[in-house]
Motif scaffolding. Structure first.
Motif, mmCIF file in Angstrom:
data_model
loop_
_atom_site.group_PDB
_atom_site.id
_atom_site.type_symbol
_atom_site.label_atom_id
_atom_site.label_comp_id
_atom_site.label_asym_id
_atom_site.label_seq_id
_atom_site.Cartn_x
_atom_site.Cartn_y
_atom_site.Cartn_z
ATOM 1 N N VAL A 56 -67.362 -9.680 -17.538
ATOM 2 C CA VAL A 56 -66.070 -10.114 -18.081
ATOM 3 C C VAL A 56 -65.387 -8.926 -18.751
ATOM 4 N N LYS A 107 -62.494 -7.640 -21.079
ATOM 5 C CA LYS A 107 -61.659 -8.213 -22.151
ATOM 6 C C LYS A 107 -60.916 -7.100 -22.877
ATOM 7 N N GLN A 112 -58.546 -11.705 -20.938
ATOM 8 C CA GLN A 112 -59.850 -11.521 -20.285
ATOM 9 C C GLN A 112 -59.806 -11.908 -18.813
ATOM 10 N N CYS A 123 -60.350 -1.664 -23.809
ATOM 11 C CA CYS A 123 -61.045 -2.862 -23.342
ATOM 12 C C CYS A 123 -62.539 -2.761 -23.588
#
Lengths: 370, 370
Positions: free
Chosen positions: A150, A152, A163, A184
């Motif tokens: 993921v 984000k 995200q 990020c």
């Protein structure tokens, strides 16, 4: 631990300042009024729901140092309803008033990287993570953490905003480019059994009180349901979750209410493992059930903690099971049916406009323990 | 009974007007905000506690017709927190907005004589009474009712203000002279076992919901404690009390929350008799226990009733016993101890000044049924 002499109690009749004018600030303001406090809201939006229930408000941007100073000077203690407060803003507030939770708590939790570094430094597990400041960083991070993962933004994310899941075959660089160069973080995907959170409070004297851990169910990245007791959560894992929350609060010398979101991962032979996902240095949506479901609401508890008052009882009302359902966008149009539903407690936030994905209210239902 | 078409529901986001800015208005305002309503307070005192929690307020005297009209025009429905509203004021409000409870309910209950005439006309017992407009009236009334008896002004009395006990040997004419010629009423003394009250609500569709009758204990003519269930009250007498409250509400075509204070008089062979003492066309101090002790507070119930919403559940939280203690004057100085008391729920009204006899707050305690 601060000495009693350095932590005077704010007296009823005093003024509680709240930075942020949304529903969380509004519900803190209502609780403060019930304790005889005056409330002063600071927010940049003219239609902030919290303005409607406050003695005073300051309508100004978060970088207006003169307005911030005047606001803080008018307050006996200042708290906030969201963590994306610029550091310079927090510094001005802390110079002119008692700021609780502290600027340090804000700094640590408003950035996913510093938050995870902090949690990891306490020996508490998080999802594996890497800082990502460039496409090259992302390639290396994906090599290390694998897919799915993921991506984000480090700051300003909420309700799934900021995200993106990176799966096999996805163009990772293109996904990163959507974030337009802001710093990020890449987080390894955690195949969790359930998401739980612990909402708790700590006072300036070090007193600590946690609500029962709750289970959270999301839809479209937005919290949909919170249930207490968390279905399927063992006592041992729940106790471990509370211990994690307490360790975090003590390490931050935290004052106020906070929430720690955690993932529970099934382990071998039934042993569960908890990893911390996120810390919110404020009241939290997963604590809304406490308004009817606990002897002290998280909003009243915030007031108690930041005023230096004794923390309230966090036990569940009549030992009942509680379910909180968020009313997102058009869901709140069912207000008349919800008012007629036996045992349902409706809360609406007084927002002028309903939009898809916008939290408009919530409803709490208490049931005998099943 | 009004037809549904004539009683549209006020929508969340609409504006509830409240006449009166004291703690009752403040607590109704807090409940209205929790339902997403805006609140507009009308009161003549600049330091009205309710102003602090309202979207808007009008600071003007009760006889300012232009200000009243502008206020009512800005509201979807108007209610009030006290009954001593001049008839002309109510008439202006009713002309410019939906006024609930109605001007008729106000007129009937704000005068002790018309109130007693009304109750008696329903065949419901009151203490024996006579109108007293002169010294001669008083002589005749004392002859008829005997001593002790209670001389009261017909209007503007509360917390024992505007009343004098006339005992054997007292100079009745001198006591009457203290009231400087305002219309009075003499009430025969009722040797009651206990004072109870029924707090209940009625909606525009005729729906009716009563809280459990409570027992009231006064000190220095001011309510000190309310207890629910009322100790020693039989089920049959409690049911009779609720039936009386309902008959009163239906006869007035009442919309809103109200309280009926009654005396319970022991009868022969255990048969109890109820006489109505007073009707309050509004939330009532003896209903403050409902904030934690009932599933719907009397403040939330007021909002539901006057907005034409379904009435909420009046059941007691977890079936617990509840005690409400008023904090009068300096009693509120114990706020820090009360905040630390396990199980105590503290409410403070945000009044700028504490005075002897002034209601500054209250505390609610829930206990398992004994």
């Amino acid at each position: 631990m601060a000495s009693p002499a350095s932590t005077p109690m704010i007296r009823p009749g005093g003024t509680l300042g709240i930075v942020g004018g949304g529903q969380l600030g509004r519900m803190i303001a209502l609780a403060a009024a019930d304790y005889g406090l005056k409330v002063h809201i600071y927010a940049p939006d003219a239609d902030s729901p919290a303005f409607d229930v406050a003695h005073a408000h300051t309508l100004a941007p978060y970088d207006d140092a003169a307005a911030l100073a005047a606001f803080a000077d008018a307050c006996d203690v200042v708290t906030y309803e969201f963590e994306n407060i610029p550091h310079a803003t927090a510094a001005v507030l802390a110079e002119h008033a008692i700021l609780r939770p502290s600027a340090t708590a804000l700094l640590t939790t408003q950035d996913r990287l510093s938050e995870k570094d902090f949690v990891a430094s306490l020996g508490i597990p998080t999802a594996p993570y890497r800082a990502v400041d460039s496409a090259e960083d992302l390639v290396r991070a994906l090599d290390a953490l694998g897919r799915p993962a993921v991506l984000k933004t480090r700051r300003f994310g909420y309700d799934g905003k900021g995200q993106r899941m990176i799966r096999e075959g996805d163009d990772a660089a293109a996904l990163l480019a959507e974030f337009k160069g802001v710093p990020c973080i890449l987080e390894g995907f955690v195949p969790f059994e359930r998401e739980i959170s612990v909402v708790a409070a700590r006072g300036p004297d070090g007193a600590f009180a946690a609500y029962d851990p709750c289970a959270n169910e999301h839809r479209d990245h937005i919290l949909a349901f919170t249930r207490v007791p968390a279905p399927g959560l063992t006592r041992a894992t729940g106790d471990a979750a509370v211990a994690i929350a307490r360790a975090i609060a003590e390490a931050l010398d935290y004052v106020g209410v906070f929430a720690v979101e955690m993932f529970e991962i099934a382990g071998p032979e039934g042993a569960a493992r908890l990893v911390v996902n996120e810390i919110a240095p404020r009241v939290h949506n997963s604590g809304h059930w406490t308004s009817e479901g606990a002897l002290t609401s998280q909003f009243a508890q915030t007031v108690r903690a930041v005023c230096g008052w004794p923390l309230g009882d966090t036990g569940r009302t009549g030992g009942m099971a509680v379910e909180m359902e968020n009313l997102i966008g058009a869901q709140a149009d069912a207000w008349a049916e919800l008012l007629a539903e036996p045992g349902a407690h409706l809360h609406l936030y007084g927002k002028a406009e309903s939009r898809p994905g916008r939290k408009m209210g919530h409803v709490t239902r208490l049931k005998p323990l099943g």
